[in-house]
Design an enzyme around this catalytic site. Sequence first.
Site, PDB file in Angstrom:
ATOM      1  N   CYS A   2       0.836  -1.194   0.000  1.00 16.12           N
ATOM      2  CA  CYS A   2       0.000   0.000   0.000  1.00 16.12           C
ATOM      3  C   CYS A   2       0.876   1.251   0.000  1.00 16.12           C
ATOM      4  CB  CYS A   2      -0.857   0.028   1.251  1.00 16.12           C
ATOM      5  SG  CYS A   2      -1.769  -1.488   1.530  1.00 16.12           S
ATOM      6  N   ARG A  27       4.255   0.702  -6.910  1.00 11.82           N
ATOM      7  CA  ARG A  27       4.279  -0.289  -5.830  1.00 11.82           C
ATOM      8  C   ARG A  27       3.190  -1.342  -5.980  1.00 11.82           C
ATOM      9  NH1 ARG A  27       6.299   2.187  -0.713  1.00 11.82           N
ATOM     10  NH2 ARG A  27       4.702   1.024   0.375  1.00 11.82           N
ATOM     11  N   TRP A  87      -3.268  -2.250  -1.309  1.00 14.00           N
ATOM     12  CA  TRP A  87      -3.008  -3.610  -1.802  1.00 14.00           C
ATOM     13  C   TRP A  87      -3.704  -4.487  -0.779  1.00 14.00           C
ATOM     14  CZ3 TRP A  87      -0.871  -6.513  -5.645  1.00 14.00           C
ATOM     15  CH2 TRP A  87      -0.469  -7.810  -5.334  1.00 14.00           C
ATOM     16  N   ASN A 113      -0.858   1.312   6.262  1.00 15.42           N
ATOM     17  CA  ASN A 113      -0.077   0.243   5.626  1.00 15.42           C
ATOM     18  C   ASN A 113       0.301  -0.745   6.714  1.00 15.42           C
ATOM     19  OD1 ASN A 113      -0.173   1.778   3.356  1.00 15.42           O
ATOM     20  ND2 ASN A 113       2.029   2.164   3.220  1.00 15.42           N
ATOM     21  N   GLY A 114       0.246  -2.043   6.413  1.00 16.30           N
ATOM     22  CA  GLY A 114       0.640  -3.038   7.408  1.00 16.30           C
ATOM     23  C   GLY A 114      -0.541  -3.918   7.782  1.00 16.30           C
ATOM     24  N   GLU A 517      14.693 -24.209  -8.039  1.00 21.78           N
ATOM     25  CA  GLU A 517      14.374 -22.775  -8.053  1.00 21.78           C
ATOM     26  C   GLU A 517      15.621 -21.937  -8.362  1.00 21.78           C
ATOM     27  OE1 GLU A 517      11.921 -21.010  -8.307  1.00 21.78           O
ATOM     28  OE2 GLU A 517      12.449 -19.049  -7.524  1.00 21.78           O
ATOM     29  N   LYS A 521      15.962 -19.270 -11.497  1.00 19.55           N
ATOM     30  CA  LYS A 521      16.275 -17.838 -11.339  1.00 19.55           C
ATOM     31  C   LYS A 521      17.386 -17.441 -12.293  1.00 19.55           C
ATOM     32  CE  LYS A 521      13.578 -16.604  -9.917  1.00 19.55           C
ATOM     33  NZ  LYS A 521      12.373 -17.178  -9.377  1.00 19.55           N
ATOM     34  N   GLU A 524      16.209 -17.530 -16.018  1.00 21.00           N
ATOM     35  CA  GLU A 524      15.197 -16.508 -16.317  1.00 21.00           C
ATOM     36  C   GLU A 524      15.793 -15.139 -16.584  1.00 21.00           C
ATOM     37  OE1 GLU A 524      12.588 -16.746 -12.765  1.00 21.00           O
ATOM     38  OE2 GLU A 524      10.963 -16.571 -14.219  1.00 21.00           O
ATOM     39  N   HIS A 540      23.873 -40.722 -13.696  1.00 15.81           N
ATOM     40  CA  HIS A 540      22.872 -41.276 -14.615  1.00 15.81           C
ATOM     41  C   HIS A 540      22.667 -40.385 -15.825  1.00 15.81           C
ATOM     42  CE1 HIS A 540      21.972 -44.325 -11.650  1.00 15.81           C
ATOM     43  NE2 HIS A 540      21.905 -43.368 -10.747  1.00 15.81           N
ATOM     44  N   LYS A 639       4.841 -11.414 -16.036  1.00 15.13           N
ATOM     45  CA  LYS A 639       4.688 -11.609 -14.590  1.00 15.13           C
ATOM     46  C   LYS A 639       3.542 -12.574 -14.293  1.00 15.13           C
ATOM     47  CE  LYS A 639       5.618 -10.938 -10.286  1.00 15.13           C
ATOM     48  NZ  LYS A 639       6.773 -11.707  -9.813  1.00 15.13           N
TER      49      LYS A 639
END
Length: 644
Positions: A2, A27, A87, A113-114, A517, A521, A524, A540, A639
């Site tokens: 937010c 944001r 948000w 915010n929070g 992962e 990264k 990408e 193998h 995204k």
Amino acid sequence: MCGIVGYIGDKEAVPILLKGLKKLEYRGYDSAGIAVQGKTGLVVRKAKGLIKNLEEKINAEFAGPGTHEFKDAEGIRGFAGIGHTRWATHGEPSDVNSHPQTDVSGKIAVVHNGIIENHGKLKEWLTTRGVTFQSETDTEAVANLISYHYKGDLLQAVLETVGRLEGSWGLGIVCTNEPDRIIAVRKESPLVVGIGKGENLIASDVPALLEYTREVYYLEDREIAVLHKDHVDFYNDEGQAIQKEKTHIEWDAASAEKGGYEHFMLKEIHEQPKALTDTLRPRLSGGADTKGAASGGSADAKGAALSAAGARKINLDEIGFDASWAQANRVVITACGTAWHAGVIGKYAFEHFARIPVDVDVASEFRYRDPILNPKDIFIIISQSGETADTLAAMRMAKKGGARIIAITNVVGSTLAREADLVMYTWAGPEIAVASTKAFTTQLMCINLIALQFGVLRGVISPAQLKEYIGALEALPAQAEKILKGKENIQRFASQQFNKGKVFFMGRLFDYAASLESALKLKEISYTHSEAFAAGELKHGPIALVDTSTLVVALCTQSALFDKMESSITQVKARGAAVAAITYEDSDRFDRLADEVFRIPRTDDGLTPILSVIPAQLFAYYCAVQRGLDPDKPRNLAKSVTVE
Ligand code: M6R
């Protein structure tokens, strides 16, 4: 995340608030609103969606389209006000859930915010005192609590209110009875006060202020700022006046948006400690909240609170999780990309903590297979955006088969959140860089919490073990912070390795899952050919590719399998590969073998991916930068993949 803006001065507040909110658009947000001290009281206007919607609403009501002159709009003319981009956290994006939230009398407005963790209890308490809530937000409890404590002095009411809040907050507050001041207060959510000429401002982020001033004060935790148009006073949480040091902002507008970081991805990597805390803390109850205890109150009071509170527990009541869920025959996890990697780690976590059979599936495979479904299955569907086409299709298929669905997502009100039976949100805030970082580690936090709760309900985990695991979870944010402090080491290593032809990540068990992962990264954002494999698979096949042009990153955190990793490293070294090991900081086991060792703090072997992925994220980031690429916007990737 937010955004907050606030203005008090000689100028018309509305255009300044709207402009400020637009500077915070980067944001991410889902709705916006303002409250202005108008002639006849507070004027509050809110709208779901883009700021443009709010602007149109205001223009249609008060002025001609596209103007901000408000010539005939005495009602909204005002020289002080607060604004917010939301948000969603508590309650889906909607006009009524947008901020500012007001108290029942409409005299106090709050932007926040929070997350107020005890909002449920506060709302209950306020309800017994006659308050009827309009929204689903936690913030409305704050507005009404301030109102409850208001006896003619807003500062005093705010002090009493924040003393009763648990969680995190950046708050901007106005009150009709005190039109000549705005109050700002923070705990764990940034707020900055801008000092202008005949005007003062607040914002959650510097870009909203830059047009008006570069002279700012950063609020520290629990500090309060009282803004008048010609001066600002600062107080501590006991209401005593304090002196603060002014900062001159040198950043240009673009770097201000990224909080001074070069890219959103780097900023988001650094936001992980906070995102982990925000995701974990509301799901724990009882016992010691070390963070909360550290931040206020006398030692005696803390001691009494700790012994009164009893053992620390995982509490998933908030998401509606009860014992019936743990009676499942099988757990199936489906997702795509990074979220699927979180699912693979989730499988290992469920087996480790809850001893229940788990299948994990790439959503695009699951939806076109002929999977065997059973109403006693529980599906965990993971998606940062909550809008990924394949993931949604898999969820709908599972639902049709009679399974119950738990969603893990970062976006309140997303399709996944709306259609699942239960939703556990990752409180990571919006992720702007295409490559997922903080969403991933918070997904892991969620899945570990669910797996542990399954373990408790199935009688697999003893109270003593639970205590240990919770302690380990609570230590993770600070441990992540420690890894981030060593980033220069990784940057240096990336500057030596960024041109490698191929990079392999290998590990066993949780390290294998974290390797998946890590390799994603790197490929990408740096376009390096990188792959992950289970270290036991080396002989193998993958070893055929290993030569002097290869970098192998060996993840070595599964203590019982150190010997095996030692042997795998020896084999790739014998073929001329360079080797970097990621291992515990208290182990020198791999120092002799590896060319480079990155260390992570000691944790439970089952929780290591949350930490071991951070050096890999940083390595990918620095390799991309070294290659002259923009890590925030990798080629060919979006995204949110809302089509097949
Ligand atoms: O929004 P979702 O989590 O459902 O997205 C899934 C994948 O598209 C996503 O994780 C993708 O792999 C990212 N680019 C990873 O960095």
